[in-house]
Scaffold this motif. Structure first.
Motif, PDB file in Angstrom:
ATOM      1  N   GLN A 133      16.271   6.004 -14.044  1.00 27.58           N
ATOM      2  CA  GLN A 133      15.066   5.197 -13.950  1.00 27.58           C
ATOM      3  C   GLN A 133      13.880   6.090 -13.591  1.00 27.58           C
ATOM      4  O   GLN A 133      14.001   6.993 -12.777  1.00 27.58           O
ATOM      5  CB  GLN A 133      15.234   4.124 -12.885  1.00 27.58           C
ATOM      6  N   GLN A 134      12.754   5.811 -14.216  1.00 27.07           N
ATOM      7  CA  GLN A 134      11.566   6.601 -13.945  1.00 27.07           C
ATOM      8  C   GLN A 134      10.856   6.055 -12.719  1.00 27.07           C
ATOM      9  O   GLN A 134      10.652   4.856 -12.582  1.00 27.07           O
ATOM     10  CB  GLN A 134      10.626   6.569 -15.143  1.00 27.07           C
ATOM     11  N   ILE A 135      10.487   6.944 -11.832  1.00 29.60           N
ATOM     12  CA  ILE A 135       9.815   6.569 -10.591  1.00 29.60           C
ATOM     13  C   ILE A 135       8.344   6.946 -10.714  1.00 29.60           C
ATOM     14  O   ILE A 135       7.992   8.043 -11.116  1.00 29.60           O
ATOM     15  CB  ILE A 135      10.435   7.299  -9.388  1.00 29.60           C
ATOM     16  N   ALA A 136       7.490   5.993 -10.358  1.00 26.22           N
ATOM     17  CA  ALA A 136       6.050   6.223 -10.374  1.00 26.22           C
ATOM     18  C   ALA A 136       5.536   6.217  -8.938  1.00 26.22           C
ATOM     19  O   ALA A 136       6.176   5.683  -8.038  1.00 26.22           O
ATOM     20  CB  ALA A 136       5.348   5.137 -11.171  1.00 26.22           C
ATOM     21  N   THR A 137       4.378   6.789  -8.712  1.00 20.29           N
ATOM     22  CA  THR A 137       3.725   6.761  -7.416  1.00 20.29           C
ATOM     23  C   THR A 137       2.437   5.974  -7.556  1.00 20.29           C
ATOM     24  O   THR A 137       1.610   6.262  -8.417  1.00 20.29           O
ATOM     25  CB  THR A 137       3.412   8.197  -6.941  1.00 20.29           C
ATOM     26  N   ASP A 138       2.278   4.966  -6.711  1.00 16.25           N
ATOM     27  CA  ASP A 138       1.091   4.118  -6.755  1.00 16.25           C
ATOM     28  C   ASP A 138      -0.126   4.936  -6.332  1.00 16.25           C
ATOM     29  O   ASP A 138      -0.100   5.611  -5.305  1.00 16.25           O
ATOM     30  CB  ASP A 138       1.268   2.925  -5.817  1.00 16.25           C
ATOM     31  N   PRO A 139      -1.215   4.910  -7.103  1.00 12.60           N
ATOM     32  CA  PRO A 139      -2.393   5.712  -6.750  1.00 12.60           C
ATOM     33  C   PRO A 139      -3.101   5.237  -5.485  1.00 12.60           C
ATOM     34  O   PRO A 139      -3.711   6.029  -4.783  1.00 12.60           O
ATOM     35  CB  PRO A 139      -3.306   5.569  -7.973  1.00 12.60           C
ATOM     36  N   THR A 140      -3.007   3.949  -5.165  1.00 16.73           N
ATOM     37  CA  THR A 140      -3.699   3.406  -4.003  1.00 16.73           C
ATOM     38  C   THR A 140      -2.926   3.632  -2.714  1.00 16.73           C
ATOM     39  O   THR A 140      -3.474   4.124  -1.729  1.00 16.73           O
ATOM     40  CB  THR A 140      -3.925   1.885  -4.190  1.00 16.73           C
ATOM     41  N   THR A 141      -1.629   3.278  -2.728  1.00 17.44           N
ATOM     42  CA  THR A 141      -0.835   3.322  -1.501  1.00 17.44           C
ATOM     43  C   THR A 141       0.015   4.571  -1.372  1.00 17.44           C
ATOM     44  O   THR A 141       0.447   4.904  -0.277  1.00 17.44           O
ATOM     45  CB  THR A 141       0.099   2.096  -1.439  1.00 17.44           C
ATOM     46  N   SER A 148       6.309   4.904  -3.742  1.00 17.89           N
ATOM     47  CA  SER A 148       7.125   5.115  -4.941  1.00 17.89           C
ATOM     48  C   SER A 148       7.686   3.786  -5.416  1.00 17.89           C
ATOM     49  O   SER A 148       8.088   2.956  -4.608  1.00 17.89           O
ATOM     50  CB  SER A 148       8.272   6.070  -4.639  1.00 17.89           C
ATOM     51  N   HIS A 149       7.701   3.585  -6.730  1.00 19.98           N
ATOM     52  CA  HIS A 149       8.216   2.341  -7.299  1.00 19.98           C
ATOM     53  C   HIS A 149       8.623   2.584  -8.740  1.00 19.98           C
ATOM     54  O   HIS A 149       8.340   3.637  -9.320  1.00 19.98           O
ATOM     55  CB  HIS A 149       7.150   1.234  -7.234  1.00 19.98           C
ATOM     56  N   ALA A 189       5.890  -4.511  -9.964  1.00 24.56           N
ATOM     57  CA  ALA A 189       5.062  -4.672  -8.781  1.00 24.56           C
ATOM     58  C   ALA A 189       5.894  -4.304  -7.563  1.00 24.56           C
ATOM     59  O   ALA A 189       7.116  -4.388  -7.579  1.00 24.56           O
ATOM     60  CB  ALA A 189       4.571  -6.107  -8.684  1.00 24.56           C
ATOM     61  N   HIS A 190       5.223  -3.875  -6.474  1.00 21.75           N
ATOM     62  CA  HIS A 190       5.948  -3.506  -5.268  1.00 21.75           C
ATOM     63  C   HIS A 190       5.170  -3.954  -4.033  1.00 21.75           C
ATOM     64  O   HIS A 190       3.948  -4.070  -4.048  1.00 21.75           O
ATOM     65  CB  HIS A 190       6.198  -1.994  -5.222  1.00 21.75           C
ATOM     66  N   TRP A 191       5.917  -4.232  -2.956  1.00 21.12           N
ATOM     67  CA  TRP A 191       5.323  -4.669  -1.701  1.00 21.12           C
ATOM     68  C   TRP A 191       4.983  -3.466  -0.843  1.00 21.12           C
ATOM     69  O   TRP A 191       5.746  -2.510  -0.754  1.00 21.12           O
ATOM     70  CB  TRP A 191       6.293  -5.567  -0.931  1.00 21.12           C
ATOM     71  N   HIS A 192       3.818  -3.529  -0.194  1.00 24.34           N
ATOM     72  CA  HIS A 192       3.425  -2.493   0.758  1.00 24.34           C
ATOM     73  C   HIS A 192       2.539  -3.150   1.810  1.00 24.34           C
ATOM     74  O   HIS A 192       1.478  -3.688   1.482  1.00 24.34           O
ATOM     75  CB  HIS A 192       2.668  -1.366   0.044  1.00 24.34           C
ATOM     76  N   GLU A 193       3.013  -3.122   3.055  1.00 23.26           N
ATOM     77  CA  GLU A 193       2.286  -3.691   4.194  1.00 23.26           C
ATOM     78  C   GLU A 193       1.877  -5.140   3.956  1.00 23.26           C
ATOM     79  O   GLU A 193       0.732  -5.540   4.191  1.00 23.26           O
ATOM     80  CB  GLU A 193       1.067  -2.836   4.538  1.00 23.26           C
ATOM     81  N   TYR A 234       1.441  -5.048  -4.838  1.00 22.36           N
ATOM     82  CA  TYR A 234       0.577  -4.191  -5.653  1.00 22.36           C
ATOM     83  C   TYR A 234       1.152  -4.039  -7.048  1.00 22.36           C
ATOM     84  O   TYR A 234       2.361  -3.968  -7.236  1.00 22.36           O
ATOM     85  CB  TYR A 234       0.468  -2.796  -5.036  1.00 22.36           C
ATOM     86  N   TYR A 235       0.276  -3.981  -8.038  1.00 30.93           N
ATOM     87  CA  TYR A 235       0.656  -3.652  -9.404  1.00 30.93           C
ATOM     88  C   TYR A 235      -0.471  -2.832 -10.008  1.00 30.93           C
ATOM     89  O   TYR A 235      -1.622  -3.272 -10.039  1.00 30.93           O
ATOM     90  CB  TYR A 235       0.913  -4.904 -10.242  1.00 30.93           C
ATOM     91  N   ARG A 236      -0.147  -1.636 -10.463  1.00 30.74           N
ATOM     92  CA  ARG A 236      -1.101  -0.701 -11.056  1.00 30.74           C
ATOM     93  C   ARG A 236      -2.280  -0.429 -10.126  1.00 30.74           C
ATOM     94  O   ARG A 236      -3.430  -0.352 -10.555  1.00 30.74           O
ATOM     95  CB  ARG A 236      -1.589  -1.213 -12.407  1.00 30.74           C
ATOM     96  N   GLY A 237      -1.991  -0.304  -8.833  1.00 30.22           N
ATOM     97  CA  GLY A 237      -3.012   0.067  -7.858  1.00 30.22           C
ATOM     98  C   GLY A 237      -3.878  -1.065  -7.373  1.00 30.22           C
ATOM     99  O   GLY A 237      -4.788  -0.847  -6.579  1.00 30.22           O
ATOM    100  N   GLN A 238      -3.630  -2.283  -7.819  1.00 25.39           N
ATOM    101  CA  GLN A 238      -4.451  -3.413  -7.396  1.00 25.39           C
ATOM    102  C   GLN A 238      -3.595  -4.446  -6.684  1.00 25.39           C
ATOM    103  O   GLN A 238      -2.421  -4.615  -6.993  1.00 25.39           O
ATOM    104  CB  GLN A 238      -5.120  -4.072  -8.609  1.00 25.39           C
ATOM    105  N   ILE A 239      -4.199  -5.147  -5.717  1.00 21.78           N
ATOM    106  CA  ILE A 239      -3.491  -6.191  -4.986  1.00 21.78           C
ATOM    107  C   ILE A 239      -3.357  -7.410  -5.889  1.00 21.78           C
ATOM    108  O   ILE A 239      -4.334  -7.927  -6.408  1.00 21.78           O
ATOM    109  CB  ILE A 239      -4.238  -6.570  -3.695  1.00 21.78           C
TER     110      ILE A 239
END
Length: 64
Positions: A25-33, A36-37, A42-46, A50-55
């Motif tokens: 599986q390819q792992i990406a790093t969110d530009p805002t937070t 890794s996802h 979409a992934h949860w953070h705090e 988030y999806y593509r750097g936006q809430i």
């Protein structure tokens, strides 16, 4: 139309398909937070989704 003379067993069929393997599986790093996802997920953070750097969504627990 051609027909097989004998039934091909599941074992023989599966042996033929062994070279079809799932890739890692390819792992990406969110530009805002910086979290890794997986790509296109979409992934949860705090408490925020988030999806593509936006809430996209804030959790109900964080709003209360």
């Amino acid at each position: 139309m051609a027909h097989p003379k004998r039934k091909i067993s599941k074992t023989r069929r599966d042996k033929r398909r062994t070279h079809y393997k799932a890739s890692y599986q390819q792992i990406a790093t969110d530009p805002t937070t910086g979290e890794s996802h997986l790509y296109h997920r979409a992934h949860w953070h705090e408490g925020k989704l988030y999806y593509r750097g936006q809430i996209v969504l804030e959790s109900a627990a964080a709003e209360a």
